[in-house]
Design a protein around this motif. Sequence first.
Motif, PDB file in Angstrom:
ATOM      1  N   LYS A  70       1.032  -1.194  -0.309  1.00 15.62           N
ATOM      2  CA  LYS A  70      -0.287   0.031   0.237  1.00 15.62           C
ATOM      3  C   LYS A  70       1.195   1.063   0.086  1.00 15.62           C
ATOM      4  O   LYS A  70       0.358   2.002  -1.063  1.00 15.62           O
ATOM      5  CB  LYS A  70      -0.774  -0.255   1.438  1.00 15.62           C
ATOM      6  N   SER A  71       1.866   1.235   0.912  1.00 18.35           N
ATOM      7  CA  SER A  71       2.786   2.289   0.444  1.00 18.35           C
ATOM      8  C   SER A  71       3.633   2.667  -0.521  1.00 18.35           C
ATOM      9  O   SER A  71       3.652   4.174  -0.800  1.00 18.35           O
ATOM     10  CB  SER A  71       3.808   1.958   1.558  1.00 18.35           C
ATOM     11  N   ILE A  72       3.948   1.425  -1.559  1.00 21.55           N
ATOM     12  CA  ILE A  72       4.353   1.728  -2.085  1.00 21.55           C
ATOM     13  C   ILE A  72       3.102   2.933  -3.074  1.00 21.55           C
ATOM     14  O   ILE A  72       3.733   3.366  -4.054  1.00 21.55           O
ATOM     15  CB  ILE A  72       5.374   0.454  -2.385  1.00 21.55           C
ATOM     16  N   ALA A  99       7.814   9.433  14.879  1.00 21.69           N
ATOM     17  CA  ALA A  99       8.481   8.620  14.024  1.00 21.69           C
ATOM     18  C   ALA A  99       6.783   8.177  13.118  1.00 21.69           C
ATOM     19  O   ALA A  99       6.147   7.434  13.711  1.00 21.69           O
ATOM     20  CB  ALA A  99       8.971   7.265  14.412  1.00 21.69           C
ATOM     21  N   SER A 100       7.060   9.034  12.278  1.00 22.82           N
ATOM     22  CA  SER A 100       5.600   8.832  10.766  1.00 22.82           C
ATOM     23  C   SER A 100       6.481   9.251   9.685  1.00 22.82           C
ATOM     24  O   SER A 100       6.909  10.339   9.019  1.00 22.82           O
ATOM     25  CB  SER A 100       4.953  10.277  11.468  1.00 22.82           C
ATOM     26  N   ALA A 101       6.764   8.336   8.850  1.00 24.64           N
ATOM     27  CA  ALA A 101       6.872   7.840   7.394  1.00 24.64           C
ATOM     28  C   ALA A 101       5.712   8.976   6.752  1.00 24.64           C
ATOM     29  O   ALA A 101       5.992   9.277   5.657  1.00 24.64           O
ATOM     30  CB  ALA A 101       7.503   6.784   7.009  1.00 24.64           C
ATOM     31  N   VAL A 112      -3.902   6.755  16.779  1.00 29.86           N
ATOM     32  CA  VAL A 112      -4.162   7.866  15.992  1.00 29.86           C
ATOM     33  C   VAL A 112      -4.112   7.107  14.519  1.00 29.86           C
ATOM     34  O   VAL A 112      -4.240   8.298  13.545  1.00 29.86           O
ATOM     35  CB  VAL A 112      -3.358   9.345  16.125  1.00 29.86           C
ATOM     36  N   LYS A 113      -4.217   5.746  15.179  1.00 33.07           N
ATOM     37  CA  LYS A 113      -4.600   4.849  13.037  1.00 33.07           C
ATOM     38  C   LYS A 113      -5.961   5.162  12.882  1.00 33.07           C
ATOM     39  O   LYS A 113      -6.989   6.442  13.745  1.00 33.07           O
ATOM     40  CB  LYS A 113      -4.115   3.891  12.867  1.00 33.07           C
ATOM     41  N   GLU A 114      -6.911   4.251  12.113  1.00 31.65           N
ATOM     42  CA  GLU A 114      -8.086   4.364  11.397  1.00 31.65           C
ATOM     43  C   GLU A 114      -9.351   4.307  12.846  1.00 31.65           C
ATOM     44  O   GLU A 114     -10.231   4.821  12.864  1.00 31.65           O
ATOM     45  CB  GLU A 114      -8.751   2.976  11.012  1.00 31.65           C
ATOM     46  N   ILE A 118       4.533  -1.047  12.956  1.00 29.92           N
ATOM     47  CA  ILE A 118       3.100  -0.273  13.749  1.00 29.92           C
ATOM     48  C   ILE A 118       2.219  -0.696  13.497  1.00 29.92           C
ATOM     49  O   ILE A 118       0.938  -0.858  14.214  1.00 29.92           O
ATOM     50  CB  ILE A 118       3.610   0.970  13.115  1.00 29.92           C
ATOM     51  N   ASP A 119       1.645  -1.228  12.111  1.00 31.33           N
ATOM     52  CA  ASP A 119       0.344  -1.849  11.394  1.00 31.33           C
ATOM     53  C   ASP A 119      -0.102  -2.898  11.698  1.00 31.33           C
ATOM     54  O   ASP A 119      -1.327  -3.372  11.482  1.00 31.33           O
ATOM     55  CB  ASP A 119       0.419  -1.387  10.268  1.00 31.33           C
ATOM     56  N   GLU A 120       1.498  -4.074  12.096  1.00 26.72           N
ATOM     57  CA  GLU A 120       0.894  -5.179  12.806  1.00 26.72           C
ATOM     58  C   GLU A 120       0.653  -5.683  14.631  1.00 26.72           C
ATOM     59  O   GLU A 120       0.466  -6.744  14.330  1.00 26.72           O
ATOM     60  CB  GLU A 120       2.666  -5.954  12.406  1.00 26.72           C
ATOM     61  N   HIS A 146       0.742   3.820  -3.374  1.00 30.97           N
ATOM     62  CA  HIS A 146       0.208   5.405  -3.385  1.00 30.97           C
ATOM     63  C   HIS A 146       1.622   6.188  -3.201  1.00 30.97           C
ATOM     64  O   HIS A 146       1.442   7.116  -3.956  1.00 30.97           O
ATOM     65  CB  HIS A 146       0.285   6.169  -1.163  1.00 30.97           C
ATOM     66  N   ARG A 147       2.512   6.025  -3.050  1.00 32.92           N
ATOM     67  CA  ARG A 147       3.548   6.125  -3.780  1.00 32.92           C
ATOM     68  C   ARG A 147       4.571   6.742  -5.483  1.00 32.92           C
ATOM     69  O   ARG A 147       4.397   7.251  -5.883  1.00 32.92           O
ATOM     70  CB  ARG A 147       5.248   6.521  -2.642  1.00 32.92           C
ATOM     71  N   ALA A 148       3.892   5.058  -6.073  1.00 34.72           N
ATOM     72  CA  ALA A 148       4.249   5.523  -7.578  1.00 34.72           C
ATOM     73  C   ALA A 148       3.105   6.722  -7.836  1.00 34.72           C
ATOM     74  O   ALA A 148       3.770   7.052  -8.925  1.00 34.72           O
ATOM     75  CB  ALA A 148       4.156   3.871  -7.365  1.00 34.72           C
TER      76      ALA A 148
END
Length: 444
Positions: free
Chosen positions: A28-30, A173-175, A353-355, A326-328, A32-34
């Motif tokens: 998912k992260s990649i 710490a937040s990408a 502070v996630k979904e 963090i999502d796991e 969005h970025r692509a």
Amino acid sequence: MTHSDQPRPLQSRASGPLTGKVRVPGDKSISHRALILGALAVGETRISGLLEGEDVLNTAKSMQALGARVQRTGDFAWTVNGVGVGGFAQPKAPLDFGNSGTGCRLVMGAVAGCPISAVFDGDASLRSRPMRRILDPLEKMGARVTAGEGGRLPLTLQGARDPLPITYQTPVASAQIKSAVLLAGLAAPGTTTVVETEASRDHTELMLRHFGADITSVQEGRHGRRITLVGQPELHGANVAVPADPSSAAFPIVAALIVEGSDVVLSDVMTNPLRTGLFTTLREMGASIEESEVRGDAGEPMARLRVRASKLRGVEVPPERAPSMIDEYLVLAVAASFAEGTTIMRGLQELRVKESDRLEATAAMLRVNGVTVEVSGDDLIVEGRGHVPGGGTVATHMDHRIAMSALVMGCASDQPVSVDDTAFIATSFPDFIPMMRSLGADFS
Ligand SMILES: O=C(O)C1=C[C@@H](OP(=O)(O)O)[C@@H](O)[C@H](O)C1
Ligand SMILES: C=C(OP(=O)(O)O)C(=O)O
């Protein structure tokens, strides 16, 4: 808003061994970025293996609304013809990011470097999430914001005509914060620097380099990074092959570990070390996860994983591991419930502070299924007894990862586990239910 449908409940019950080979969807992260970098590049970007989940599709729509040409050319195959750094057009309607923090926050960064104004909005979950953490650095770079209380959505962002390069130390710490600053910094003259005391996922840095930007990343302190980007590059369109998402792989992996006799293979799973904290932790717990066919593409490593059912034991997970998993934590808490002994997960404040407030929601998911669990400050403590009674109905709070974690729990619990709504699974893993059934899971 994406979901106006009726809730879609589902029940998961214990099955025979899970077996087979699957490829979970693209990261998912990649993804969005692509799409975003493709839209900011000159020329054509070809993406294969894109995650066609609602979060990413909303980012694709926003890129189109900002003037890029985004086309689906086949299954998971997309092309983007970009407008160049600083070249976004004024969108005619509000940009709706649905449930996606990443899409919304990264696009805010990209818009902040363009002389246009855009309205950002999302569903009830996204409207409740903090945006000040993104807006503060973007305002320092010259963007102007009109927002509701606490900087929540919906809000209007007026990008800077002459964006300023800054040096920014991220407060957590937040990408997403790091990436928003770097994407805005693309349009600024001179160098933009982001300093993080705990390294977060570095997909933006790797992909910016792949698209031709001059960007360096060096270690800062024990666990941190200092990232420096030279502004106003000419990004050129590139090919991106999206590896399978380790955060999605986490669900069949934990299911295979807890269902006796299971043996499951997952192909092309991205193994970037800033994303693999869960695999490290599960191995410490005694999990059998074998890696083979290790390879890399555009700086992103990936491997085939073979996972076999394992006797797990409780462990202590240190706080500095949090950014890499963090999502796991939700599905780790499920594994911990089936382990023997106590698992202590420390430093989980960002889960609030996630979904949804994932710290409280995870504790509630376990408690309603008979597991002893405690939230102590920002730590989660799970008492593993080697089995889970089950029998509960889990409230998913518009959160895909709660729904999937609860369904995984039901794969091995004494009584079935019910979830109140599976609709949000489509945000990140649209084929989760059929894929788990293909491995032998009993969902009905
Ligand atoms: O940059 C990204 O792609 C993401 C960063 C993380 O959020 P934070 O930056 O808020 O930690 C993560 O939880 C999210 O699912 C994806
Ligand atoms: C936190 C998540 O995503 P986002 O922040 O993009 O909504 C997630 O997918 O678990």
